[in-house]
Write a protein that holds these residues in place. Structure first.
Motif, PDB file in Angstrom:
ATOM      1  N   ALA A  27      45.105  41.942  47.700  1.00 40.62           N
ATOM      2  CA  ALA A  27      43.726  41.864  47.217  1.00 40.62           C
ATOM      3  C   ALA A  27      42.740  41.976  48.380  1.00 40.62           C
ATOM      4  CB  ALA A  27      43.517  40.562  46.452  1.00 40.62           C
ATOM      5  N   ALA A  28      42.959  41.204  49.421  1.00 45.47           N
ATOM      6  CA  ALA A  28      42.010  41.188  50.540  1.00 45.47           C
ATOM      7  C   ALA A  28      41.947  42.558  51.200  1.00 45.47           C
ATOM      8  CB  ALA A  28      42.406  40.112  51.548  1.00 45.47           C
ATOM      9  N   GLN A  29      43.118  43.175  51.374  1.00 42.10           N
ATOM     10  CA  GLN A  29      43.116  44.477  52.046  1.00 42.10           C
ATOM     11  C   GLN A  29      42.500  45.562  51.171  1.00 42.10           C
ATOM     12  OE1 GLN A  29      47.103  45.166  53.669  1.00 42.10           O
ATOM     13  NE2 GLN A  29      47.063  43.115  54.547  1.00 42.10           N
ATOM     14  N   THR A  30      42.746  45.499  49.859  1.00 40.09           N
ATOM     15  CA  THR A  30      42.193  46.523  48.967  1.00 40.09           C
ATOM     16  C   THR A  30      40.681  46.382  48.848  1.00 40.09           C
ATOM     17  OG1 THR A  30      44.267  46.439  47.750  1.00 40.09           O
ATOM     18  CG2 THR A  30      42.454  47.602  46.691  1.00 40.09           C
ATOM     19  N   LEU A  31      40.204  45.135  48.774  1.00 41.89           N
ATOM     20  CA  LEU A  31      38.765  44.915  48.629  1.00 41.89           C
ATOM     21  C   LEU A  31      38.048  44.941  49.974  1.00 41.89           C
ATOM     22  CD1 LEU A  31      38.878  42.053  45.948  1.00 41.89           C
ATOM     23  CD2 LEU A  31      38.217  44.436  45.562  1.00 41.89           C
ATOM     24  N   GLY A  32      38.810  44.955  51.039  1.00 41.90           N
ATOM     25  CA  GLY A  32      38.198  44.995  52.370  1.00 41.90           C
ATOM     26  C   GLY A  32      37.511  43.699  52.756  1.00 41.90           C
ATOM     27  N   ILE A  33      38.040  42.579  52.272  1.00 43.41           N
ATOM     28  CA  ILE A  33      37.380  41.293  52.530  1.00 43.41           C
ATOM     29  C   ILE A  33      38.312  40.343  53.277  1.00 43.41           C
ATOM     30  CG2 ILE A  33      35.832  41.479  50.556  1.00 43.41           C
ATOM     31  CD1 ILE A  33      37.731  39.707  48.981  1.00 43.41           C
ATOM     32  N   SER A  34      37.753  39.247  53.717  1.00 45.30           N
ATOM     33  CA  SER A  34      38.496  38.249  54.470  1.00 45.30           C
ATOM     34  C   SER A  34      39.499  37.534  53.563  1.00 45.30           C
ATOM     35  CB  SER A  34      37.506  37.244  55.056  1.00 45.30           C
ATOM     36  OG  SER A  34      38.139  36.019  55.266  1.00 45.30           O
ATOM     37  N   TYR A  35      40.667  37.185  54.137  1.00 45.90           N
ATOM     38  CA  TYR A  35      41.686  36.447  53.369  1.00 45.90           C
ATOM     39  C   TYR A  35      41.126  35.158  52.777  1.00 45.90           C
ATOM     40  CZ  TYR A  35      45.181  39.475  55.632  1.00 45.90           C
ATOM     41  OH  TYR A  35      45.918  40.545  56.060  1.00 45.90           O
ATOM     42  N   ASP A  36      40.190  34.541  53.505  1.00 44.90           N
ATOM     43  CA  ASP A  36      39.650  33.241  53.052  1.00 44.90           C
ATOM     44  C   ASP A  36      38.918  33.337  51.728  1.00 44.90           C
ATOM     45  OD1 ASP A  36      40.486  32.569  55.529  1.00 44.90           O
ATOM     46  OD2 ASP A  36      38.475  32.694  56.437  1.00 44.90           O
ATOM     47  N   ARG A  37      38.496  34.531  51.377  1.00 42.87           N
ATOM     48  CA  ARG A  37      37.737  34.651  50.125  1.00 42.87           C
ATOM     49  C   ARG A  37      38.644  34.666  48.894  1.00 42.87           C
ATOM     50  NH1 ARG A  37      32.281  35.446  50.689  1.00 42.87           N
ATOM     51  NH2 ARG A  37      31.653  36.666  52.507  1.00 42.87           N
ATOM     52  N   VAL A  38      39.957  34.806  49.106  1.00 44.16           N
ATOM     53  CA  VAL A  38      40.854  35.040  47.966  1.00 44.16           C
ATOM     54  C   VAL A  38      41.690  33.795  47.686  1.00 44.16           C
ATOM     55  CG1 VAL A  38      42.598  36.572  46.988  1.00 44.16           C
ATOM     56  CG2 VAL A  38      40.988  37.450  48.694  1.00 44.16           C
ATOM     57  N   LYS A  39      41.809  33.483  46.407  1.00 50.32           N
ATOM     58  CA  LYS A  39      42.695  32.371  46.018  1.00 50.32           C
ATOM     59  C   LYS A  39      43.629  32.858  44.918  1.00 50.32           C
ATOM     60  CE  LYS A  39      43.185  27.853  44.146  1.00 50.32           C
ATOM     61  NZ  LYS A  39      43.481  28.153  42.750  1.00 50.32           N
ATOM     62  N   ILE A  40      44.895  32.463  45.020  1.00 52.24           N
ATOM     63  CA  ILE A  40      45.864  32.789  43.975  1.00 52.24           C
ATOM     64  C   ILE A  40      46.013  31.553  43.093  1.00 52.24           C
ATOM     65  CG2 ILE A  40      48.199  33.617  43.487  1.00 52.24           C
ATOM     66  CD1 ILE A  40      46.613  35.569  45.218  1.00 52.24           C
ATOM     67  N   ASN A  41      45.832  31.751  41.800  1.00 55.84           N
ATOM     68  CA  ASN A  41      45.875  30.609  40.881  1.00 55.84           C
ATOM     69  C   ASN A  41      47.283  30.291  40.403  1.00 55.84           C
ATOM     70  OD1 ASN A  41      43.044  30.291  40.889  1.00 55.84           O
ATOM     71  ND2 ASN A  41      42.880  32.043  39.490  1.00 55.84           N
ATOM     72  N   ALA A  42      47.437  29.091  39.852  1.00 55.56           N
ATOM     73  CA  ALA A  42      48.698  28.722  39.216  1.00 55.56           C
ATOM     74  C   ALA A  42      48.998  29.738  38.116  1.00 55.56           C
ATOM     75  CB  ALA A  42      48.597  27.318  38.633  1.00 55.56           C
ATOM     76  N   THR A  43      50.267  29.955  37.852  1.00 55.06           N
ATOM     77  CA  THR A  43      50.684  30.936  36.847  1.00 55.06           C
ATOM     78  C   THR A  43      50.557  30.295  35.464  1.00 55.06           C
ATOM     79  OG1 THR A  43      52.301  31.544  38.512  1.00 55.06           O
ATOM     80  CG2 THR A  43      52.489  32.640  36.385  1.00 55.06           C
ATOM     81  N   SER A  44      49.885  30.974  34.550  1.00 56.34           N
ATOM     82  CA  SER A  44      49.696  30.395  33.214  1.00 56.34           C
ATOM     83  C   SER A  44      49.786  31.469  32.142  1.00 56.34           C
ATOM     84  CB  SER A  44      48.319  29.719  33.130  1.00 56.34           C
ATOM     85  OG  SER A  44      47.930  29.599  31.784  1.00 56.34           O
ATOM     86  N   THR A  45      50.429  31.131  31.047  1.00 58.71           N
ATOM     87  CA  THR A  45      50.541  32.088  29.933  1.00 58.71           C
ATOM     88  C   THR A  45      49.209  32.267  29.207  1.00 58.71           C
ATOM     89  OG1 THR A  45      51.253  30.303  28.488  1.00 58.71           O
ATOM     90  CG2 THR A  45      52.997  31.622  29.520  1.00 58.71           C
ATOM     91  N   TYR A  46      48.200  31.435  29.512  1.00 60.23           N
ATOM     92  CA  TYR A  46      46.875  31.636  28.903  1.00 60.23           C
ATOM     93  C   TYR A  46      46.089  32.718  29.642  1.00 60.23           C
ATOM     94  CZ  TYR A  46      46.714  27.855  25.410  1.00 60.23           C
ATOM     95  OH  TYR A  46      46.918  27.068  24.306  1.00 60.23           O
ATOM     96  N   THR A  47      46.373  32.916  30.912  1.00 59.91           N
ATOM     97  CA  THR A  47      45.610  33.925  31.656  1.00 59.91           C
ATOM     98  C   THR A  47      46.332  35.261  31.709  1.00 59.91           C
ATOM     99  OG1 THR A  47      46.460  32.797  33.607  1.00 59.91           O
ATOM    100  CG2 THR A  47      44.130  32.528  33.126  1.00 59.91           C
ATOM    101  N   VAL A  48      47.662  35.224  31.855  1.00 61.08           N
ATOM    102  CA  VAL A  48      48.436  36.468  31.899  1.00 61.08           C
ATOM    103  C   VAL A  48      49.587  36.323  30.909  1.00 61.08           C
ATOM    104  CG1 VAL A  48      49.751  38.062  33.337  1.00 61.08           C
ATOM    105  CG2 VAL A  48      47.784  36.862  34.295  1.00 61.08           C
ATOM    106  N   ALA A  49      49.681  37.268  29.990  1.00 63.31           N
ATOM    107  CA  ALA A  49      50.617  37.137  28.866  1.00 63.31           C
ATOM    108  C   ALA A  49      51.808  38.074  28.982  1.00 63.31           C
ATOM    109  CB  ALA A  49      49.880  37.424  27.561  1.00 63.31           C
ATOM    110  N   ASN A  50      52.859  37.723  28.250  1.00 54.09           N
ATOM    111  CA  ASN A  50      54.031  38.608  28.077  1.00 54.09           C
ATOM    112  C   ASN A  50      54.622  39.070  29.410  1.00 54.09           C
ATOM    113  OD1 ASN A  50      53.376  38.442  25.314  1.00 54.09           O
ATOM    114  ND2 ASN A  50      51.919  40.107  25.570  1.00 54.09           N
ATOM    115  N   THR A  51      54.784  38.127  30.318  1.00 53.12           N
ATOM    116  CA  THR A  51      55.246  38.469  31.658  1.00 53.12           C
ATOM    117  C   THR A  51      56.769  38.500  31.716  1.00 53.12           C
ATOM    118  OG1 THR A  51      55.229  36.142  32.294  1.00 53.12           O
ATOM    119  CG2 THR A  51      53.240  37.421  32.736  1.00 53.12           C
TER     120      THR A  51
END
Ligand code: MTE
Ligand code: HPA
Ligand code: MOS
Length: 764
Positions: free
Chosen positions: A473-497
């Protein structure tokens, strides 16, 4: 870039299931597992257990509102045994109590009245009796029958490979919390949140949209939580649903070891034929997979055994057949390598048998048969091979000649210490063998302060996937690593994984993240007033560049402008691996996005008085593609090697004939400790510029290195033969110190597999 979790791991502040704050009113569960491995359940005596202070309720099959069924691939696994008991440890009842001690005390007071039935633990016996999970599967290339007459040398043999306990540091567990509108929130220590969600849907009869399964992180999974986290989550969900209270169950280590499945033990028969130039012309192999009492993931594991049965070699005529055999052990399951390691051990053993018969060095046969680009694997996929590149580089870089000379000199000088050597090439296909599972989604939000939150289906289990996704994400958006957070995995946000497995998690979820971030970047760059074509713009270090020159647009200005212009700052990326397909009818296709190759040189020293041994070094040339995180990848390789060596040498899963686990604690199950770790692990990167389907061309690294550990078995064999050239060393793994000692000194070596086969009346 450092692993983003290293600080919280070291300071003990990473949050695992057992670290979640406990809500008021939470109840605690404990399962009562069957004391016998096979039988008919007549009655459960629970009166005494109910009298333990604090016990709230004892649940059994009768209490299930939906289906008493948790089988994923084949519906053959009840959550609770209600009549037929298939394995020792199979849940018969769940005690729910106000505290953990009460639940566990009550479990000890339950008694089951069971009519015992005959117990089968040996897959060959199961196969002979027709106890199969599914019809036999095979992979065929060329025509072995036509090839045998062309072979100048033919060797046959039998194999017995033991299983392996996952021994994730965090045991299995779940915490289910009732929500409004009949919904449930379930924290689970699982690699597969969707698998947990589906299982609960089935058991409770509640639609999936009411089930939020959340995973913060795992203290290791290693495949053991791909499918087998479902049981504990379903049990907690059942209790929480019926009692309308939060219910938690984190297994005791001994419960976990006794009640969950392990790496599949396999038995196998092989026949290998070579010509005078040491080319392998034909290979026939029959696998007897010890599936345990129900299918679980065994059919998929069996498929991968077949796919990897020729390891990194090209063999023109192959006939491989595999039986998934039903026994009365806990259902065996995914474990790093997923059936591949067993397939690879057998071909290595066949080559060792041929080398011994022909009195040549095993490595001569290995190197003469490495698969080359353009040659086909038995399942039809055409190799883009780095096998010889890795092998040749390892031989040159580590100076194999010199290693050999040093070993010979050492062995000539020492009477009771002998060194052994083995080369171990690997080849591992990346993608779920089940094509439809190869997809993922990533939900990326850019917040109005310029920070970025990412949710995917990936589960962080120590392998560093969250760090890799953050890098994408940081490299694709060209931004600092500090700006990015990875959230806990949840079936409410991402489905059918798909579960985080098959070493493909970073590829699948990383590519979905890359797709989402690219879409967002397009949208953001469109809000500037620069009025130039898109190709001339890029972003680096948060500054928008025009033809590579800084403009006065930066990340924050882009985000603010887009927000004010009511442009969406959220995107859901979807990735499905292109090019892959497989036809299970014909047994042909292109199931893998790509293969990972490598070669390891393993050296061991055996104490020929005691049978004990040490691994001196493992020297590797590994095909990384272009590693996007060399530190994390190195960690994966070191861990994989040690886990592989453990499986092949020290770790011995032992069930007695009644199907009861004897190696049921760390006092009876030996895993590698610091002394068993190789004294030296050298890892060299094979640099390749070929395009591949890996994320940022950084090839998957989670499972392949485990198979370097197979070399330790063959290095030990080499050392034993240096001490006693006429030693009979059966192809039985693990090579524990006891087995080494027996091979060194037994007057008449009777291979264990012959014993097991002979009392079946089968001619070995
Ligand atoms: N590394 C750690 N530290 N812990 C784990 O549980 N699991 C292994 C491997 N490395 C595991 C691990 C297994 S079985 C797989 S399939 C991969 O990691 C899964 O992660 P990946 O797909 O991101 O490689
Ligand atoms: N690897 C790991 N896990 C899996 C696979 C696979 O190929 N298929 C289904 N689950
Ligand atoms: Mo790994 S065995 O694919 O979880």
């Amino acid at each position: 870039m450092k692993n983003i979790d290293s600080h919280t791991h070291v300071t003990g502040t990473s949050v695992y299931l057992d670290d979640l704050p406990i809500l008021q009113g939470t109840l605690f569960a404990a399962a009562y597992g069957s004391p016998v491995a096979h039988g008919i359940l007549r009655r459960l005596e629970i009166t005494e257990a109910l009298q333990i202070p604090g016990v709230v309720r004892i649940l059994t099959a009768k209490d299930i509102p939906g289906e008493n069924q948790i089988g994923g691939i084949i519906p053959d696994e009840p959550l609770f045994a209600d009549h037929h008991i298939h394995f020792a440890g199979m849940p018969l009842a769940l005690v729910v109590a106000q505290n953990r001690d009460a639940a566990r005390t009550a479990v000890k007071k339950i008694q089951a009245i069971i009519d015992p039935l005959e117990v089968i633990t040996n897959p060959r016996i199961a196969q002979a009796k027709g106890e199969l999970i599914m019809p036999a599967k095979s992979v065929i290339q060329g025509d072995t029958n036509a090839a045998w007459p062309q072979c100048t040398h033919i060797f046959e043999g039998a194999i017995d490979i033991n299983g392996q306990e996952h021994l994730y540091i965090e045991t299995q567990g779940a915490y289910a919390i009732p929500q409004e509108h009949g919904s449930l929130k379930v924290y689970s220590s699982t690699q597969g949140p969707t698998a947990v969600q589906r299982t609960i849907m089935r058991v409770l009869g509640i639609p999936m949209h009411r089930l939020e399964v959340v995973v913060t992180r795992l203290g290791g999974g290693f495949g053991g939580k791909e499918d087998q986290a479902n049981t504990w989550a379903a049990l907690c969900a059942l209790a929480a649903h019926l009692l309308k209270k939060p219910v938690k169950y984190a297994l005791h280590r001994m419960e976990d070891m006794a009640m969950t499945g392990k790496r599949h033990p396999y038995m196998a028969d092989f026949k290998i034929g070579l010509d005078a130039a040491l080319k392998i012309l034909a290979y026939e192999v029959t696998f007897f997979q010890n599936a345990g009492a129900s299918a679980d993931l065994s059919p998929a594991v069996l498929q991968r055994t077949l796919f990897h049965c020729t390891n990194a070699y090209f063999i023109p005529n192959v006939s491989a057949t595999a039986y998934s055999c039903r026994t009365n052990l806990p259902p065996n399951t995914a474990f790093r390598g997923f059936g591949g390691p067993q397939g690879m051990y057998v071909i290595e053993a066949a080559i060792a048998a041929a080398a011994a018969g022909l009195q040549v060095d095993k490595s001569l046969i290995q190197s003469a048969n490495l698969i080359r680009t353009g040659e086909a694997f038995p399942y039809g996929q055409i190799a883009e091979s780095e096998a010889s590149a890795c092998w040749d580089k390892a031989v040159a870089l580590y100076d194999l000649e010199n290693i050999r000379a040093a070993i010979n000199a050492f062995n000539a000088e020492h009477l009771l210490l002998k060194k052994g050597l083995a080369l171990m090439p690997i080849c591992f296909g990346i993608s779920f063998t089940n094509t439809l599972m190869n997809n993922a989604r990533s939900l990326v939000h850019i917040y109005s302060d310029g920070s970025v939150g990412i949710s995917t289906g990936a589960v962080e289990m120590g392998q560093g996937v969250n760090t890799k996704i953050l890098q994408v994400a940081a490299q694709t958006l060209g931004i600092s690593y500090d700006r990015v957070k990875i959230n806990a995995t949840s079936t409410y946000t991402v489905a059918n994984t798909s579960p985080s497995a098959a070493s493909a998690t970073a590829d699948l979820n990383g590519k979905a993240t890359w797709i989402a971030c690219n879409a967002l970047l397009e949208r953001l760059l469109a809000v500037t007033d620069l009025n130039v074509s898109r190709e001339r713009l890029s972003i680096q270090n948060e500054i928008v560049l025009l033809d590579g020159v800084a403009t006065d647009w930066n990340w924050l200005r882009l985000v603010n402008t887009a927000f004010v212009q009511r442009v969406s700052l959220s995107e859901n990326g979807h990735y499905a691996t292109p090019t892959i397909h497989y036809d299970s009818e014909t047994g042909k296709g292109h199931p893998f996005a790509y293969h990972v190759y490598g070669t390891a040189i393993i050296e061991v020293t055996v104490d020929c008085l005691r049978g004990t041994y040490e691994t001196d070094s493992v020297k590797v040339v590994h095909d990384f593609g272009v590693s996007m995180n060399p530190d994390i990848d190195r960690g994966q390789i070191e861990g994989g090697i040690v886990q592989g060596i453990g499986w092949m040498t020290l770790e011995e899963v032992i069930y007695n004939e009644q199907g009861k686990l004897l190696s049921n604690a760390l006092s009876t199950y030996k895993v590698p400790d610091i002394y068993a770790v190789p004294k030296e692990i050298l890892i060299d990167h094979l640099h390749t510029d070929n395009d591949n389907l890996a994320i940022f061309r950084s090839k998957a690294v989670g499972e392949p290195p485990l198979m370097y550990g197979i070399g330790a078995w063959f290095a030990l064999r080499d050392a034993i033969l240096a001490f006693r050239p006429d030693a009979v060393i059966p192809f039985v793994a693990p090579m524990t110190p006891e087995k080494v000692l027996m091979a060194l000194y037994s007057k008449q070596s009777v291979p264990a597999y012959e014993e097991k086969v002979s009392h079946l009346g089968i001619d070995s």
